[in-house]
Design a protein around this motif. Structure first.
Motif, PDB file in Angstrom:
ATOM      1  N   THR A  62      45.792  15.359  18.620  1.00 45.17           N
ATOM      2  CA  THR A  62      45.838  14.411  17.502  1.00 45.17           C
ATOM      3  C   THR A  62      46.583  13.130  17.868  1.00 45.17           C
ATOM      4  O   THR A  62      46.398  12.100  17.226  1.00 45.17           O
ATOM      5  N   ASP A  63      47.426  13.189  18.904  1.00 46.60           N
ATOM      6  CA  ASP A  63      48.142  11.993  19.340  1.00 46.60           C
ATOM      7  C   ASP A  63      47.182  11.076  20.103  1.00 46.60           C
ATOM      8  O   ASP A  63      46.616  11.487  21.120  1.00 46.60           O
ATOM      9  N   PRO A  64      46.998   9.834  19.649  1.00 44.52           N
ATOM     10  CA  PRO A  64      46.006   8.948  20.295  1.00 44.52           C
ATOM     11  C   PRO A  64      46.271   8.690  21.765  1.00 44.52           C
ATOM     12  O   PRO A  64      45.340   8.671  22.571  1.00 44.52           O
ATOM     13  N   GLU A  65      47.536   8.498  22.150  1.00 47.44           N
ATOM     14  CA  GLU A  65      47.851   8.208  23.552  1.00 47.44           C
ATOM     15  C   GLU A  65      47.568   9.413  24.447  1.00 47.44           C
ATOM     16  O   GLU A  65      47.008   9.266  25.544  1.00 47.44           O
ATOM     17  N   GLU A  66      47.958  10.605  23.978  1.00 51.31           N
ATOM     18  CA  GLU A  66      47.683  11.812  24.752  1.00 51.31           C
ATOM     19  C   GLU A  66      46.185  12.027  24.903  1.00 51.31           C
ATOM     20  O   GLU A  66      45.693  12.428  25.967  1.00 51.31           O
ATOM     21  N   ARG A  67      45.472  11.770  23.831  1.00 55.10           N
ATOM     22  CA  ARG A  67      44.021  11.965  23.849  1.00 55.10           C
ATOM     23  C   ARG A  67      43.355  11.002  24.838  1.00 55.10           C
ATOM     24  O   ARG A  67      42.458  11.390  25.588  1.00 55.10           O
ATOM     25  N   GLU A  68      43.807   9.748  24.851  1.00 50.58           N
ATOM     26  CA  GLU A  68      43.238   8.776  25.787  1.00 50.58           C
ATOM     27  C   GLU A  68      43.548   9.146  27.228  1.00 50.58           C
ATOM     28  O   GLU A  68      42.703   9.003  28.113  1.00 50.58           O
ATOM     29  N   GLN A  69      44.750   9.642  27.459  1.00 47.80           N
ATOM     30  CA  GLN A  69      45.117  10.050  28.812  1.00 47.80           C
ATOM     31  C   GLN A  69      44.261  11.221  29.278  1.00 47.80           C
ATOM     32  O   GLN A  69      43.809  11.257  30.431  1.00 47.80           O
ATOM     33  N   THR A  70      44.018  12.182  28.382  1.00 46.31           N
ATOM     34  CA  THR A  70      43.180  13.323  28.731  1.00 46.31           C
ATOM     35  C   THR A  70      41.743  12.886  28.978  1.00 46.31           C
ATOM     36  O   THR A  70      41.081  13.370  29.905  1.00 46.31           O
ATOM     37  N   LEU A  71      41.262  11.942  28.173  1.00 48.58           N
ATOM     38  CA  LEU A  71      39.911  11.422  28.369  1.00 48.58           C
ATOM     39  C   LEU A  71      39.780  10.747  29.741  1.00 48.58           C
ATOM     40  O   LEU A  71      38.769  10.911  30.435  1.00 48.58           O
ATOM     41  N   LYS A  72      40.821  10.020  30.151  1.00 52.21           N
ATOM     42  CA  LYS A  72      40.801   9.386  31.477  1.00 52.21           C
ATOM     43  C   LYS A  72      40.761  10.443  32.581  1.00 52.21           C
ATOM     44  O   LYS A  72      40.062  10.266  33.593  1.00 52.21           O
ATOM     45  N   GLN A  73      41.502  11.530  32.403  1.00 55.05           N
ATOM     46  CA  GLN A  73      41.477  12.615  33.387  1.00 55.05           C
ATOM     47  C   GLN A  73      40.071  13.205  33.513  1.00 55.05           C
ATOM     48  O   GLN A  73      39.601  13.501  34.617  1.00 55.05           O
ATOM     49  N   ILE A  74      39.410  13.383  32.376  1.00 54.07           N
ATOM     50  CA  ILE A  74      38.051  13.928  32.381  1.00 54.07           C
ATOM     51  C   ILE A  74      37.110  12.998  33.138  1.00 54.07           C
ATOM     52  O   ILE A  74      36.313  13.435  33.982  1.00 54.07           O
ATOM     53  N   VAL A  75      37.200  11.707  32.840  1.00 56.89           N
ATOM     54  CA  VAL A  75      36.323  10.728  33.484  1.00 56.89           C
ATOM     55  C   VAL A  75      36.531  10.745  34.993  1.00 56.89           C
ATOM     56  O   VAL A  75      35.566  10.798  35.780  1.00 56.89           O
ATOM     57  N   GLN A  76      37.779  10.728  35.437  1.00 56.55           N
ATOM     58  CA  GLN A  76      38.064  10.716  36.878  1.00 56.55           C
ATOM     59  C   GLN A  76      37.540  11.966  37.559  1.00 56.55           C
ATOM     60  O   GLN A  76      36.958  11.903  38.656  1.00 56.55           O
ATOM     61  N   LEU A  77      37.709  13.120  36.912  1.00 54.86           N
ATOM     62  CA  LEU A  77      37.257  14.379  37.489  1.00 54.86           C
ATOM     63  C   LEU A  77      35.731  14.454  37.535  1.00 54.86           C
ATOM     64  O   LEU A  77      35.145  14.810  38.565  1.00 54.86           O
ATOM     65  N   VAL A  78      35.095  14.095  36.427  1.00 54.36           N
ATOM     66  CA  VAL A  78      33.638  14.217  36.334  1.00 54.36           C
ATOM     67  C   VAL A  78      32.931  13.337  37.360  1.00 54.36           C
ATOM     68  O   VAL A  78      31.980  13.773  38.031  1.00 54.36           O
ATOM     69  N   PHE A  79      33.402  12.111  37.532  1.00 52.36           N
ATOM     70  CA  PHE A  79      32.661  11.193  38.390  1.00 52.36           C
ATOM     71  C   PHE A  79      32.911  11.427  39.878  1.00 52.36           C
ATOM     72  O   PHE A  79      31.999  11.259  40.691  1.00 52.36           O
ATOM     73  N   SER A  80      34.105  11.831  40.256  1.00 47.38           N
ATOM     74  CA  SER A  80      34.318  12.187  41.663  1.00 47.38           C
ATOM     75  C   SER A  80      33.539  13.459  42.004  1.00 47.38           C
ATOM     76  O   SER A  80      32.947  13.580  43.088  1.00 47.38           O
ATOM     77  N   HIS A  81      33.510  14.402  41.079  1.00 50.46           N
ATOM     78  CA  HIS A  81      32.786  15.656  41.248  1.00 50.46           C
ATOM     79  C   HIS A  81      31.286  15.404  41.407  1.00 50.46           C
ATOM     80  O   HIS A  81      30.641  15.922  42.328  1.00 50.46           O
ATOM     81  N   ALA A  82      30.715  14.611  40.515  1.00 52.17           N
ATOM     82  CA  ALA A  82      29.272  14.352  40.536  1.00 52.17           C
ATOM     83  C   ALA A  82      28.864  13.585  41.800  1.00 52.17           C
ATOM     84  O   ALA A  82      27.808  13.853  42.382  1.00 52.17           O
ATOM     85  N   PHE A  83      29.698  12.633  42.222  1.00 48.89           N
ATOM     86  CA  PHE A  83      29.376  11.866  43.432  1.00 48.89           C
ATOM     87  C   PHE A  83      29.308  12.790  44.648  1.00 48.89           C
ATOM     88  O   PHE A  83      28.409  12.662  45.492  1.00 48.89           O
ATOM     89  N   ALA A  84      30.246  13.731  44.738  1.00 48.36           N
ATOM     90  CA  ALA A  84      30.238  14.676  45.859  1.00 48.36           C
ATOM     91  C   ALA A  84      29.009  15.581  45.806  1.00 48.36           C
ATOM     92  O   ALA A  84      28.417  15.906  46.841  1.00 48.36           O
TER      93      ALA A  84
END
Length: 218
Positions: free
Chosen positions: A40-62
């Motif tokens: 529910t905390d906006p900053e925590e949520r944005e940080q988690t969303l950034k983690q997802i983006v970084q993980l998903v795109f490095s994973h897919a590229f490999a």
């Protein structure tokens, strides 16, 4: 043909197998998406969303650089299977690009986040239930481990953000994606450093202390 989801590490070729590495990162994606949904905390949520983006795109590229060419060479119907997954990756890429351009308070952004999470989960199921078991049938444990090492090497230097214009297949993805990776990772480091500075300043302000001077994050 059994999904790789419920198999043991030994069945998947051992700890270094590309199937084990894939499944581990898929599980982390699921965990982070569940966490993002509950926060529910906006900053925590944005940080988690950034983690997802970084993980998903490095994973897919490999995957696109190392795995799918092997699937096309070694698996019956490999061309059709990888084309379907590549289309899912392109949809995720396009939608995430739109999300990154929108303000976090924009209600349209939240709907796009839900849609991209649904696409990621569908992509995981297609890979674990259909594509990766076929790769498992085609390759022995030793080759799966060698492929795992190659996949991990590429993943560690892959782009961490969406780039819709980058092709989904080699050699075009490597020619355009590798230079963009350096920009992405610099961007991630700057953002991380800037966030740390902001958190320290906020703590100092709330505690009545003076924050120590900070060096620029670049």
């Amino acid at each position: 043909m059994a999904s790789i989801k419920g198999q043991t590490v030994e069945q998947l070729g051992g700890e270094g197998s590309v199937l084990v590495r894939q499944r581990r990162e898929h599980a982390e994606m699921d965990r982070l998406m569940d966490r993002c949904h509950l926060l529910t905390d906006p900053e925590e949520r944005e940080q988690t969303l950034k983690q997802i983006v970084q993980l998903v795109f490095s994973h897919a590229f490999a995957e696109e650089t190392v795995l799918w060419p092997v699937v096309r060479r070694s698996v019956p119907d490999g061309e059709e299977l990888t084309a379907r997954v590549e289309e899912e990756h392109q949809q995720i890429n396009d939608l995430t690009s739109e999300i990154e351009r929108l303000d976090p308070q924009d209600p349209e952004r939240e709907e796009k986040v839900r849609r991209v999470f649904a696409l990621i989960r569908q992509d995981i199921r297609d890979e674990e239930d259909e594509l990766l078991p076929r790769l498992q049938d085609a390759l022995g444990p030793a080759r799966l481990r060698r492929l795992g090492l190659a996949w991990e090497t590429v993943r560690r230097s892959a782009p961490t953000h969406p780039h819709p214009a980058v092709p989904r297949r080699p050699p075009g993805n490597a020619l355009l994606g590798v230079p963009l990776s350096a920009c992405d990772r610099l961007r991630d480091r700057v953002r991380s450093s800037t966030q740390m500075v902001g958190e320290r300043a906020a703590f100092a302000s709330s505690s009545g202390c003076s924050a120590p001077p900070q060096q620029p994050p670049w």
